[in-house]
Motif scaffolding. Structure first.
Motif, PDB file in Angstrom:
ATOM      1  N   SER A  51       0.694 -11.283  -5.984  1.00 58.09           N
ATOM      2  CA  SER A  51       1.183 -10.378  -7.017  1.00 58.09           C
ATOM      3  C   SER A  51       1.683  -9.087  -6.400  1.00 58.09           C
ATOM      4  O   SER A  51       1.122  -8.560  -5.423  1.00 58.09           O
ATOM      5  CB  SER A  51       0.064 -10.079  -8.014  1.00 58.09           C
ATOM      6  N   LEU A  52       2.772  -8.555  -6.985  1.00 55.75           N
ATOM      7  CA  LEU A  52       3.337  -7.296  -6.510  1.00 55.75           C
ATOM      8  C   LEU A  52       2.321  -6.164  -6.639  1.00 55.75           C
ATOM      9  O   LEU A  52       2.315  -5.230  -5.828  1.00 55.75           O
ATOM     10  CB  LEU A  52       4.603  -6.976  -7.307  1.00 55.75           C
ATOM     11  N   ARG A  53       1.454  -6.245  -7.644  1.00 49.38           N
ATOM     12  CA  ARG A  53       0.430  -5.205  -7.815  1.00 49.38           C
ATOM     13  C   ARG A  53      -0.433  -5.077  -6.570  1.00 49.38           C
ATOM     14  O   ARG A  53      -0.670  -3.977  -6.067  1.00 49.38           O
ATOM     15  CB  ARG A  53      -0.436  -5.536  -9.022  1.00 49.38           C
ATOM     16  N   TRP A  54      -0.891  -6.217  -6.049  1.00 52.61           N
ATOM     17  CA  TRP A  54      -1.782  -6.166  -4.886  1.00 52.61           C
ATOM     18  C   TRP A  54      -1.020  -5.812  -3.618  1.00 52.61           C
ATOM     19  O   TRP A  54      -1.570  -5.201  -2.703  1.00 52.61           O
ATOM     20  CB  TRP A  54      -2.503  -7.493  -4.742  1.00 52.61           C
ATOM     21  N   LYS A  55       0.245  -6.190  -3.539  1.00 51.07           N
ATOM     22  CA  LYS A  55       1.041  -5.774  -2.383  1.00 51.07           C
ATOM     23  C   LYS A  55       1.204  -4.258  -2.345  1.00 51.07           C
ATOM     24  O   LYS A  55       1.047  -3.631  -1.294  1.00 51.07           O
ATOM     25  CB  LYS A  55       2.414  -6.455  -2.427  1.00 51.07           C
ATOM     26  N   ILE A  56       1.527  -3.671  -3.506  1.00 53.68           N
ATOM     27  CA  ILE A  56       1.686  -2.213  -3.551  1.00 53.68           C
ATOM     28  C   ILE A  56       0.355  -1.523  -3.303  1.00 53.68           C
ATOM     29  O   ILE A  56       0.279  -0.514  -2.581  1.00 53.68           O
ATOM     30  CB  ILE A  56       2.279  -1.798  -4.906  1.00 53.68           C
ATOM     31  N   ALA A  57      -0.724  -2.058  -3.887  1.00 52.72           N
ATOM     32  CA  ALA A  57      -2.040  -1.462  -3.665  1.00 52.72           C
ATOM     33  C   ALA A  57      -2.433  -1.551  -2.192  1.00 52.72           C
ATOM     34  O   ALA A  57      -2.966  -0.584  -1.618  1.00 52.72           O
ATOM     35  CB  ALA A  57      -3.082  -2.155  -4.535  1.00 52.72           C
ATOM     36  N   ALA A  58      -2.170  -2.692  -1.565  1.00 52.61           N
ATOM     37  CA  ALA A  58      -2.483  -2.826  -0.142  1.00 52.61           C
ATOM     38  C   ALA A  58      -1.648  -1.872   0.692  1.00 52.61           C
ATOM     39  O   ALA A  58      -2.134  -1.268   1.665  1.00 52.61           O
ATOM     40  CB  ALA A  58      -2.248  -4.272   0.306  1.00 52.61           C
ATOM     41  N   LEU A  59      -0.364  -1.712   0.332  1.00 49.60           N
ATOM     42  CA  LEU A  59       0.490  -0.775   1.061  1.00 49.60           C
ATOM     43  C   LEU A  59      -0.012   0.653   0.901  1.00 49.60           C
ATOM     44  O   LEU A  59      -0.042   1.424   1.875  1.00 49.60           O
ATOM     45  CB  LEU A  59       1.924  -0.903   0.550  1.00 49.60           C
ATOM     46  N   ALA A  60      -0.409   1.020  -0.331  1.00 47.42           N
ATOM     47  CA  ALA A  60      -0.936   2.370  -0.548  1.00 47.42           C
ATOM     48  C   ALA A  60      -2.229   2.579   0.231  1.00 47.42           C
ATOM     49  O   ALA A  60      -2.439   3.651   0.834  1.00 47.42           O
ATOM     50  CB  ALA A  60      -1.174   2.605  -2.043  1.00 47.42           C
ATOM     51  N   ALA A  61      -3.114   1.575   0.240  1.00 41.97           N
ATOM     52  CA  ALA A  61      -4.362   1.696   0.994  1.00 41.97           C
ATOM     53  C   ALA A  61      -4.087   1.813   2.492  1.00 41.97           C
ATOM     54  O   ALA A  61      -4.711   2.631   3.188  1.00 41.97           O
ATOM     55  CB  ALA A  61      -5.257   0.495   0.710  1.00 41.97           C
ATOM     56  N   ALA A  62      -3.157   0.997   2.999  1.00 44.57           N
ATOM     57  CA  ALA A  62      -2.828   1.078   4.422  1.00 44.57           C
ATOM     58  C   ALA A  62      -2.226   2.435   4.770  1.00 44.57           C
ATOM     59  O   ALA A  62      -2.535   3.025   5.820  1.00 44.57           O
ATOM     60  CB  ALA A  62      -1.853  -0.048   4.798  1.00 44.57           C
ATOM     61  N   THR A  63      -1.368   2.952   3.874  1.00 38.17           N
ATOM     62  CA  THR A  63      -0.786   4.276   4.111  1.00 38.17           C
ATOM     63  C   THR A  63      -1.861   5.352   4.113  1.00 38.17           C
ATOM     64  O   THR A  63      -1.846   6.259   4.970  1.00 38.17           O
ATOM     65  CB  THR A  63       0.260   4.577   3.029  1.00 38.17           C
ATOM     66  N   ALA A  64      -2.795   5.263   3.157  1.00 40.74           N
ATOM     67  CA  ALA A  64      -3.880   6.241   3.114  1.00 40.74           C
ATOM     68  C   ALA A  64      -4.728   6.175   4.385  1.00 40.74           C
ATOM     69  O   ALA A  64      -5.130   7.209   4.940  1.00 40.74           O
ATOM     70  CB  ALA A  64      -4.745   6.013   1.881  1.00 40.74           C
ATOM     71  N   CYS A  65      -4.995   4.963   4.859  1.00 41.17           N
ATOM     72  CA  CYS A  65      -5.772   4.814   6.099  1.00 41.17           C
ATOM     73  C   CYS A  65      -5.038   5.411   7.282  1.00 41.17           C
ATOM     74  O   CYS A  65      -5.637   6.102   8.124  1.00 41.17           O
ATOM     75  CB  CYS A  65      -6.068   3.338   6.351  1.00 41.17           C
ATOM     76  N   LEU A  66      -3.734   5.173   7.380  1.00 39.03           N
ATOM     77  CA  LEU A  66      -2.951   5.732   8.488  1.00 39.03           C
ATOM     78  C   LEU A  66      -2.933   7.257   8.429  1.00 39.03           C
ATOM     79  O   LEU A  66      -3.066   7.931   9.461  1.00 39.03           O
ATOM     80  CB  LEU A  66      -1.531   5.180   8.451  1.00 39.03           C
ATOM     81  N   VAL A  67      -2.735   7.799   7.209  1.00 46.47           N
ATOM     82  CA  VAL A  67      -2.722   9.263   7.068  1.00 46.47           C
ATOM     83  C   VAL A  67      -4.076   9.844   7.446  1.00 46.47           C
ATOM     84  O   VAL A  67      -4.164  10.852   8.166  1.00 46.47           O
ATOM     85  CB  VAL A  67      -2.326   9.645   5.627  1.00 46.47           C
ATOM     86  N   ALA A  68      -5.161   9.215   6.948  1.00 45.59           N
ATOM     87  CA  ALA A  68      -6.501   9.714   7.277  1.00 45.59           C
ATOM     88  C   ALA A  68      -6.767   9.633   8.773  1.00 45.59           C
ATOM     89  O   ALA A  68      -7.333  10.569   9.371  1.00 45.59           O
ATOM     90  CB  ALA A  68      -7.547   8.913   6.503  1.00 45.59           C
ATOM     91  N   ALA A  69      -6.353   8.523   9.404  1.00 46.04           N
ATOM     92  CA  ALA A  69      -6.560   8.389  10.839  1.00 46.04           C
ATOM     93  C   ALA A  69      -5.754   9.421  11.615  1.00 46.04           C
ATOM     94  O   ALA A  69      -6.244  10.030  12.581  1.00 46.04           O
ATOM     95  CB  ALA A  69      -6.182   6.975  11.290  1.00 46.04           C
TER      96      ALA A  69
END
Length: 423
Positions: free
Chosen positions: A13-31
């Motif tokens: 589902s596109l919902r989970w793709k966008i959520a995963a992308l947002a989570a990955a982006t948040a992890c990269l920013v935090a790191a």
């Protein structure tokens, strides 16, 4: 009903793709932020330690020069002094980082100076950075916990936002699917937001409007032509009856009957397009109806009625179904005629339960018919013979009217296979 379903690949589902992308982006920013803060804080701690060591060394030098005593933690030629400071040859102050950990003494910074020229002793001061580095570790842990907490809080928000977008896209997709299935009045309508999704929805609606106008024009033209031709064709058939018997009369009669059959097919299609047809249902033995429909074609076709628990059963004892027998005969007859006209013998009709299978041993259905379904005045590949392409179109329309599923396939060993499943 979708008579020619396509197998779609497994999708996420596109919902989970966008959520995963947002989570990955948040992890990269935090790191990235954590790494920058760690590096900057570590440099700041070392810089302050070096400044403190140099200041303490300067004060110790003044006291040692005046009184000859050692203050501010200074020492002469201490045992732990780094080798780079032991080899000093000038009287300038120098610093060195010592990463050794000894008991409560963590990494430290040394400041040293040679007191009496090249042969003199080395006066050194050591500043412990252990407490500051311990605070840095605590800062790293705090930032990690805060990043994880922010990620946990942000993920549901991302999922919710992505769900809003996915619902809007799903609405457009459902509208396109309804249009593809034949619902020309389906529209997405206005959507929230002025973005690409709204542009897609508006484009789909415009496409549906254009397609609806063209199809209605085509259907109206077909109906008008069929109605206009019905009277003169009837007159031609009556005129043929007045001709003297002979080869010419037989040839003209056959051609006029073909023309009348084409007109009747066009009229039937126009009624199906207009939704003017209504099935008249009755409980009938499926095998008997199929056998009668095959017999009416006058073509050499083998009919087999099978069922669970028996290899074969008599036609009279076949399963009873509730359907419109006239329309069912029309479907089966068209499929059998199509198999003989465009396929090759032997043509076999099998009835099992509520399913009727018509198979020939010819070249099979062309790929475009398998993918998009039959189209009027289109027979597919040239090797399937000639014809106006209305037989399968009528069979499909009648199947929809009976809430049945008509599926077209090709057998693995060759030949076209039409499968009719009654509800």
């Amino acid at each position: 009903m979708r008579p020619f379903p396509r197998t779609l690949p497994d999708r996420v589902s596109l919902r989970w793709k966008i959520a995963a992308l947002a989570a990955a982006t948040a992890c990269l920013v935090a790191a990235a932020v954590g790494a920058l803060v760690h590096v900057w804080t570590a440099r700041d701690i070392r810089g302050r330690a070096e400044a403190q060591a140099l200041n303490s060394l300067y004060a110790a030098m003044e006291v040692h020069r005046r009184t000859g005593t050692l203050t501010n933690g200074a020492d002469l030629d201490p045992a732990g002094l780094p080798a780079s400071l032991r080899r000093l040859t000038d009287t300038s102050r120098h610093t060195a980082y010592d990463g050794r950990v000894d008991g409560n003494l963590g990494p430290s910074v040394w400041a040293a100076v040679r007191t009496d020229g090249p042969g003199g002793r080395v006066l050194a001061v050591q500043v412990n950075m252990g407490p500051e580095l311990h605070d840095l570790q605590r800062l790293d842990v705090t930032m990690t916990v805060a990043s994880l907490a922010a990620l946990v809080a942000a993920t549901p928000v991302a999922v919710y936002g992505a769900g809003l977008l996915a619902r809007r896209l799903r609405r457009v997709s459902e509208t396109a699917g309804r249009i593809s299935a034949g619902d020309l009045d389906a529209r997405t309508g206005p959507t929230k937001g002025r973005d690409e999704v709204a542009d897609i929805a508006a484009t789909v609606d415009l496409m549906a409007d254009s397609l609806s106008r063209r199809l209605r024009t085509e259907r109206q033209f077909t109906a008008d032509v069929a109605h206009e031709l019905r009277t003169p064709v009837g007159g031609l058939l009556a005129a043929v009856d007045l001709l003297p018997p002979g080869e010419t009369e037989d040839l003209l009669r056959a051609r006029v009957r073909d023309l009348r059959g084409l007109v009747e097919d066009l009229l039937e299609i126009s009624r199906l397009d207009a939704g003017a047809e209504r099935p008249v249902r009755a409980h009938v033995p499926l095998g008997a109806v199929v056998a009668e429909a095959v017999a009416r074609t006058g073509l050499d076709t083998r009919v087999t009625v099978t069922g669970p628990g028996a290899a074969a059963r008599a036609v009279e004892t076949a399963q009873t179904v509730e359907t419109d027998p006239r329309r069912l005969e029309r479907i089966v007859g068209n499929l059998v005629i199509n198999a003989h006209r465009h396929g090759a013998a032997p043509v076999e009709v099998t009835v099992e339960g509520r399913t009727v299978v018509v198979r020939d041993h010819g070249p099979g259905f062309p790929r475009d018919i398998l993918l998009g379904g039959p189209r009027r005045f289109h027979t597919g590949a040239a090797e399937r013979g000639s014809g106006h392409g209305l037989g399968l179109t009528i069979a499909l329309g009648q199947a929809r009217l009976l809430d049945a599923e008509l599926r077209l396939d090709n057998a693995p060993d060759g030949g076209a296979v039409a499968t009719l499943r009654l509800p």
